[in-house]
Design a protein around this motif. Sequence first.
Motif, PDB file in Angstrom:
ATOM      1  N   GLU A   4     118.782 133.093  11.645  1.00 16.15           N
ATOM      2  CA  GLU A   4     120.002 133.870  11.909  1.00 16.15           C
ATOM      3  C   GLU A   4     120.489 133.712  13.344  1.00 16.15           C
ATOM      4  O   GLU A   4     120.803 134.682  14.027  1.00 16.15           O
ATOM      5  CB  GLU A   4     119.788 135.331  11.548  1.00 16.15           C
ATOM      6  CG  GLU A   4     119.504 135.521  10.054  1.00 16.15           C
ATOM      7  CD  GLU A   4     119.476 136.972   9.658  1.00 16.15           C
ATOM      8  OE1 GLU A   4     120.490 137.662   9.842  1.00 16.15           O
ATOM      9  OE2 GLU A   4     118.419 137.406   9.155  1.00 16.15           O
ATOM     10  N   GLY A   5     120.536 132.459  13.801  1.00 17.65           N
ATOM     11  CA  GLY A   5     121.076 132.166  15.120  1.00 17.65           C
ATOM     12  C   GLY A   5     120.061 131.958  16.215  1.00 17.65           C
ATOM     13  O   GLY A   5     120.386 131.412  17.270  1.00 17.65           O
ATOM     14  N   VAL A   6     118.822 132.367  16.014  1.00 17.17           N
ATOM     15  CA  VAL A   6     117.764 132.120  17.000  1.00 17.17           C
ATOM     16  C   VAL A   6     117.115 130.797  16.642  1.00 17.17           C
ATOM     17  O   VAL A   6     116.638 130.607  15.518  1.00 17.17           O
ATOM     18  CB  VAL A   6     116.710 133.244  17.015  1.00 17.17           C
ATOM     19  CG1 VAL A   6     115.582 132.900  17.982  1.00 17.17           C
ATOM     20  CG2 VAL A   6     117.340 134.573  17.388  1.00 17.17           C
ATOM     21  N   ARG A   7     117.106 129.873  17.605  1.00 20.29           N
ATOM     22  CA  ARG A   7     116.528 128.544  17.375  1.00 20.29           C
ATOM     23  C   ARG A   7     115.252 128.400  18.180  1.00 20.29           C
ATOM     24  O   ARG A   7     115.208 128.757  19.350  1.00 20.29           O
ATOM     25  CB  ARG A   7     117.514 127.465  17.794  1.00 20.29           C
ATOM     26  CG  ARG A   7     118.790 127.544  16.968  1.00 20.29           C
ATOM     27  CD  ARG A   7     119.559 126.297  17.024  1.00 20.29           C
ATOM     28  NE  ARG A   7     118.730 125.264  16.413  1.00 20.29           N
ATOM     29  CZ  ARG A   7     119.117 124.026  16.243  1.00 20.29           C
ATOM     30  NH1 ARG A   7     120.288 123.639  16.655  1.00 20.29           N
ATOM     31  NH2 ARG A   7     118.324 123.143  15.685  1.00 20.29           N
ATOM     32  N   ALA A   8     114.225 127.860  17.536  1.00 22.61           N
ATOM     33  CA  ALA A   8     112.944 127.625  18.204  1.00 22.61           C
ATOM     34  C   ALA A   8     112.516 126.190  17.978  1.00 22.61           C
ATOM     35  O   ALA A   8     112.711 125.632  16.892  1.00 22.61           O
ATOM     36  CB  ALA A   8     111.880 128.574  17.667  1.00 22.61           C
ATOM     37  N   ARG A   9     111.936 125.612  19.016  1.00 22.40           N
ATOM     38  CA  ARG A   9     111.342 124.281  18.939  1.00 22.40           C
ATOM     39  C   ARG A   9     109.968 124.395  19.590  1.00 22.40           C
ATOM     40  O   ARG A   9     109.847 124.912  20.697  1.00 22.40           O
ATOM     41  CB  ARG A   9     112.199 123.260  19.667  1.00 22.40           C
ATOM     42  CG  ARG A   9     111.669 121.846  19.513  1.00 22.40           C
ATOM     43  CD  ARG A   9     112.585 120.820  20.112  1.00 22.40           C
ATOM     44  NE  ARG A   9     113.721 120.606  19.224  1.00 22.40           N
ATOM     45  CZ  ARG A   9     114.640 119.681  19.414  1.00 22.40           C
ATOM     46  NH1 ARG A   9     114.587 118.913  20.480  1.00 22.40           N
ATOM     47  NH2 ARG A   9     115.641 119.531  18.573  1.00 22.40           N
ATOM     48  N   VAL A  10     108.949 123.884  18.881  1.00 26.33           N
ATOM     49  CA  VAL A  10     107.568 124.004  19.346  1.00 26.33           C
ATOM     50  C   VAL A  10     106.891 122.649  19.267  1.00 26.33           C
ATOM     51  O   VAL A  10     107.016 121.946  18.259  1.00 26.33           O
ATOM     52  CB  VAL A  10     106.783 125.032  18.489  1.00 26.33           C
ATOM     53  CG1 VAL A  10     105.314 125.088  18.883  1.00 26.33           C
ATOM     54  CG2 VAL A  10     107.421 126.418  18.587  1.00 26.33           C
ATOM     55  N   THR A  11     106.184 122.290  20.333  1.00 23.87           N
ATOM     56  CA  THR A  11     105.277 121.142  20.292  1.00 23.87           C
ATOM     57  C   THR A  11     103.867 121.705  20.408  1.00 23.87           C
ATOM     58  O   THR A  11     103.618 122.613  21.194  1.00 23.87           O
ATOM     59  CB  THR A  11     105.549 120.146  21.437  1.00 23.87           C
ATOM     60  OG1 THR A  11     105.517 120.828  22.694  1.00 23.87           O
ATOM     61  CG2 THR A  11     106.896 119.470  21.249  1.00 23.87           C
ATOM     62  N   ALA A  12     102.966 121.168  19.589  1.00 23.15           N
ATOM     63  CA  ALA A  12     101.624 121.753  19.539  1.00 23.15           C
ATOM     64  C   ALA A  12     100.550 120.693  19.734  1.00 23.15           C
ATOM     65  O   ALA A  12     100.311 119.875  18.853  1.00 23.15           O
ATOM     66  CB  ALA A  12     101.407 122.480  18.216  1.00 23.15           C
ATOM     67  N   GLY A  13      99.921 120.725  20.884  1.00 23.75           N
ATOM     68  CA  GLY A  13      98.725 119.943  21.144  1.00 23.75           C
ATOM     69  C   GLY A  13      97.562 120.916  21.169  1.00 23.75           C
ATOM     70  O   GLY A  13      97.478 121.746  22.071  1.00 23.75           O
ATOM     71  N   VAL A  14      96.724 120.869  20.155  1.00 24.94           N
ATOM     72  CA  VAL A  14      95.680 121.884  20.018  1.00 24.94           C
ATOM     73  C   VAL A  14      94.268 121.288  20.081  1.00 24.94           C
ATOM     74  O   VAL A  14      93.344 121.812  19.482  1.00 24.94           O
ATOM     75  CB  VAL A  14      95.878 122.709  18.716  1.00 24.94           C
ATOM     76  CG1 VAL A  14      97.107 123.583  18.825  1.00 24.94           C
ATOM     77  CG2 VAL A  14      95.974 121.804  17.488  1.00 24.94           C
ATOM     78  N   GLY A  15      94.127 120.224  20.854  1.00 23.79           N
ATOM     79  CA  GLY A  15      92.803 119.615  21.018  1.00 23.79           C
ATOM     80  C   GLY A  15      91.860 120.451  21.863  1.00 23.79           C
ATOM     81  O   GLY A  15      90.647 120.358  21.727  1.00 23.79           O
ATOM     82  N   VAL A  16      92.404 121.268  22.742  1.00 25.02           N
ATOM     83  CA  VAL A  16      91.594 122.142  23.601  1.00 25.02           C
ATOM     84  C   VAL A  16      92.106 123.564  23.393  1.00 25.02           C
ATOM     85  O   VAL A  16      93.059 123.992  24.026  1.00 25.02           O
ATOM     86  CB  VAL A  16      91.715 121.750  25.092  1.00 25.02           C
ATOM     87  CG1 VAL A  16      90.861 122.669  25.955  1.00 25.02           C
ATOM     88  CG2 VAL A  16      91.325 120.302  25.309  1.00 25.02           C
ATOM     89  N   THR A  17      91.480 124.275  22.474  1.00 26.61           N
ATOM     90  CA  THR A  17      91.919 125.639  22.178  1.00 26.61           C
ATOM     91  C   THR A  17      91.025 126.654  22.881  1.00 26.61           C
ATOM     92  O   THR A  17      89.924 126.326  23.333  1.00 26.61           O
ATOM     93  CB  THR A  17      91.901 125.902  20.662  1.00 26.61           C
ATOM     94  OG1 THR A  17      90.568 125.706  20.170  1.00 26.61           O
ATOM     95  CG2 THR A  17      92.873 124.979  19.935  1.00 26.61           C
ATOM     96  N   CYS A  18      91.515 127.886  22.946  1.00 26.01           N
ATOM     97  CA  CYS A  18      90.731 128.947  23.573  1.00 26.01           C
ATOM     98  C   CYS A  18      91.249 130.302  23.110  1.00 26.01           C
ATOM     99  O   CYS A  18      92.310 130.400  22.511  1.00 26.01           O
ATOM    100  CB  CYS A  18      90.806 128.846  25.096  1.00 26.01           C
ATOM    101  SG  CYS A  18      92.427 129.264  25.783  1.00 26.01           S
ATOM    102  N   TRP A  19      90.476 131.317  23.415  1.00 23.93           N
ATOM    103  CA  TRP A  19      90.906 132.700  23.253  1.00 23.93           C
ATOM    104  C   TRP A  19      91.333 133.202  24.618  1.00 23.93           C
ATOM    105  O   TRP A  19      90.654 132.947  25.618  1.00 23.93           O
ATOM    106  CB  TRP A  19      89.770 133.573  22.706  1.00 23.93           C
ATOM    107  CG  TRP A  19      89.532 133.339  21.248  1.00 23.93           C
ATOM    108  CD1 TRP A  19      88.516 132.631  20.683  1.00 23.93           C
ATOM    109  CD2 TRP A  19      90.349 133.791  20.171  1.00 23.93           C
ATOM    110  NE1 TRP A  19      88.653 132.620  19.322  1.00 23.93           N
ATOM    111  CE2 TRP A  19      89.764 133.330  18.974  1.00 23.93           C
ATOM    112  CE3 TRP A  19      91.517 134.549  20.092  1.00 23.93           C
ATOM    113  CZ2 TRP A  19      90.305 133.594  17.721  1.00 23.93           C
ATOM    114  CZ3 TRP A  19      92.059 134.811  18.852  1.00 23.93           C
ATOM    115  CH2 TRP A  19      91.453 134.347  17.683  1.00 23.93           C
ATOM    116  N   ALA A  20      92.424 133.917  24.676  1.00 27.65           N
ATOM    117  CA  ALA A  20      92.936 134.402  25.957  1.00 27.65           C
ATOM    118  C   ALA A  20      91.917 135.264  26.689  1.00 27.65           C
ATOM    119  O   ALA A  20      91.776 135.169  27.905  1.00 27.65           O
ATOM    120  CB  ALA A  20      94.235 135.180  25.742  1.00 27.65           C
ATOM    121  N   ALA A  21      91.191 136.091  25.973  1.00 23.79           N
ATOM    122  CA  ALA A  21      90.250 137.015  26.604  1.00 23.79           C
ATOM    123  C   ALA A  21      88.809 136.515  26.510  1.00 23.79           C
ATOM    124  O   ALA A  21      87.883 137.300  26.388  1.00 23.79           O
ATOM    125  CB  ALA A  21      90.375 138.402  25.978  1.00 23.79           C
ATOM    126  N   ALA A  22      88.618 135.214  26.606  1.00 21.86           N
ATOM    127  CA  ALA A  22      87.265 134.653  26.562  1.00 21.86           C
ATOM    128  C   ALA A  22      86.477 135.110  27.789  1.00 21.86           C
ATOM    129  O   ALA A  22      87.052 135.299  28.859  1.00 21.86           O
ATOM    130  CB  ALA A  22      87.334 133.132  26.521  1.00 21.86           C
TER     131      ALA A  22
END
Length: 194
Positions: free
Chosen positions: A66-84
Amino acid sequence: MVSSAVLGGGLGERAWVLNLQVPPGYGRTDPVAHLREVAGAAGAEGPGVGLMTAAEVAAYGEADDEGVRARVTAGVGVTCWAAAPGVGGRTVPPPGTVNILVAVPVPLTDAALVNAVATATEAKTQALLESGLDCSGTPTDAVCVAARTEHDGGAAAESFAGPRSLWGARLARAVHTATLRSLAPAAGTGPPRN
């Protein structure tokens, strides 16, 4: 725009956005200068936002809600938890990166722009979990939310962009879908995106 990008991060009026693909093991120590060089060579003028990723930028996921446009690139070779656990560090982790670019067709107050970053991040994390990834993101994720200014069209700025507000809900759905689409080729669940 509001952004956590290395170039043009923070809050302010910006004229362009660049999501630059760099090689794994990127070793330059001057990413801001590098982004400016590439943007200038592409003809970008004025202040802008520059993000970097080792993910294939041609394999982005895109969505419109509905008018909001998103573009995402995802490189997920090195993932983590924010509160690690751990103290963190001053060194920059290797680029991999989930980069989120969102355009909202209405003005947002500064507080709503910040709220939009949180909403986009929540939607990204939801998509990562739904894709079977046990993480909240990567150590180098970045986001950029662009909205119109009040003097660009005359509309009053929206005060809210949380996931249950009108524009925040649209933003969340667009980012969620774009993230799922960007992850599909890596997970083998869909064709690469152009």
